[in-house]
Motif scaffolding. Structure first.
Motif, PDB file in Angstrom:
ATOM      1  N   MET A 136      44.025 -58.601 -23.324  1.00  0.00           N
ATOM      2  CA  MET A 136      43.595 -59.930 -22.977  1.00  0.00           C
ATOM      3  C   MET A 136      43.481 -59.979 -21.467  1.00  0.00           C
ATOM      4  O   MET A 136      44.323 -59.446 -20.760  1.00  0.00           O
ATOM      5  CB  MET A 136      44.622 -60.940 -23.508  1.00  0.00           C
ATOM      6  CG  MET A 136      44.351 -62.345 -23.126  1.00  0.00           C
ATOM      7  SD  MET A 136      45.439 -63.567 -23.885  1.00  0.00           S
ATOM      8  CE  MET A 136      47.028 -63.066 -23.318  1.00  0.00           C
ATOM      9  N   GLY A 148      41.469 -61.715 -11.149  1.00  0.00           N
ATOM     10  CA  GLY A 148      42.391 -62.069 -12.216  1.00  0.00           C
ATOM     11  C   GLY A 148      43.319 -60.953 -12.635  1.00  0.00           C
ATOM     12  O   GLY A 148      43.649 -60.059 -11.864  1.00  0.00           O
ATOM     13  N   ARG A 161      43.219 -56.971 -12.605  1.00  0.00           N
ATOM     14  CA  ARG A 161      41.995 -56.433 -13.203  1.00  0.00           C
ATOM     15  C   ARG A 161      41.344 -55.452 -12.251  1.00  0.00           C
ATOM     16  O   ARG A 161      41.548 -55.511 -11.037  1.00  0.00           O
ATOM     17  CB  ARG A 161      41.037 -57.566 -13.557  1.00  0.00           C
ATOM     18  CG  ARG A 161      41.543 -58.347 -14.760  1.00  0.00           C
ATOM     19  CD  ARG A 161      40.683 -59.510 -15.077  1.00  0.00           C
ATOM     20  NE  ARG A 161      39.407 -59.062 -15.660  1.00  0.00           N
ATOM     21  CZ  ARG A 161      38.446 -59.901 -15.995  1.00  0.00           C
ATOM     22  NH1 ARG A 161      38.580 -61.184 -15.799  1.00  0.00           N
ATOM     23  NH2 ARG A 161      37.338 -59.442 -16.525  1.00  0.00           N
ATOM     24  N   ASP A 179      41.946 -62.530 -17.955  1.00  0.00           N
ATOM     25  CA  ASP A 179      41.345 -63.765 -17.472  1.00  0.00           C
ATOM     26  C   ASP A 179      41.167 -63.672 -15.966  1.00  0.00           C
ATOM     27  O   ASP A 179      41.588 -62.708 -15.342  1.00  0.00           O
ATOM     28  CB  ASP A 179      42.149 -64.994 -17.889  1.00  0.00           C
ATOM     29  CG  ASP A 179      43.561 -65.023 -17.327  1.00  0.00           C
ATOM     30  OD1 ASP A 179      43.778 -64.532 -16.196  1.00  0.00           O
ATOM     31  OD2 ASP A 179      44.447 -65.548 -17.988  1.00  0.00           O
ATOM     32  N   ASN A 206      42.420 -65.755 -13.742  1.00  0.00           N
ATOM     33  CA  ASN A 206      43.535 -66.398 -13.050  1.00  0.00           C
ATOM     34  C   ASN A 206      44.475 -65.326 -12.508  1.00  0.00           C
ATOM     35  O   ASN A 206      44.810 -64.378 -13.204  1.00  0.00           O
ATOM     36  CB  ASN A 206      44.254 -67.315 -14.037  1.00  0.00           C
ATOM     37  CG  ASN A 206      45.288 -68.184 -13.386  1.00  0.00           C
ATOM     38  OD1 ASN A 206      45.853 -67.841 -12.354  1.00  0.00           O
ATOM     39  ND2 ASN A 206      45.537 -69.316 -13.994  1.00  0.00           N
TER      40      ASN A 206
END
Length: 60
Positions: free
Chosen positions: A1, A44, A39, A3, A5
């Motif tokens: 997962m 994020g 990432r 994102d 953020n």
């Protein structure tokens, strides 16, 4: 997962009638360990988990 953020995920205690807030509690209950890392391109984070595989000697 993953994102966009940058904030680290924090498990929450969801109330019975809450519609969200249980994801990390479920991941934590099912995994050996979990965490997050930036990432690849700096936008994020990605959340990862390690799960145990069932032993091939145990009957199904």
């Amino acid at each position: 997962m993953a994102d966009a953020n940058h904030a680290r995920p924090v498990p929450k205690t969801a109330a019975t009638d809450d519609e969200q807030g249980r994801g990390l509690a479920i991941v934590s209950a099912l995994s050996v360990r979990w965490g997050c890392c930036p990432r690849r391109h700096g936008i994020g984070k990605a959340v990862w988990a390690e799960l145990l595989l069932p032993s091939s000697t145990q009957p199904r």
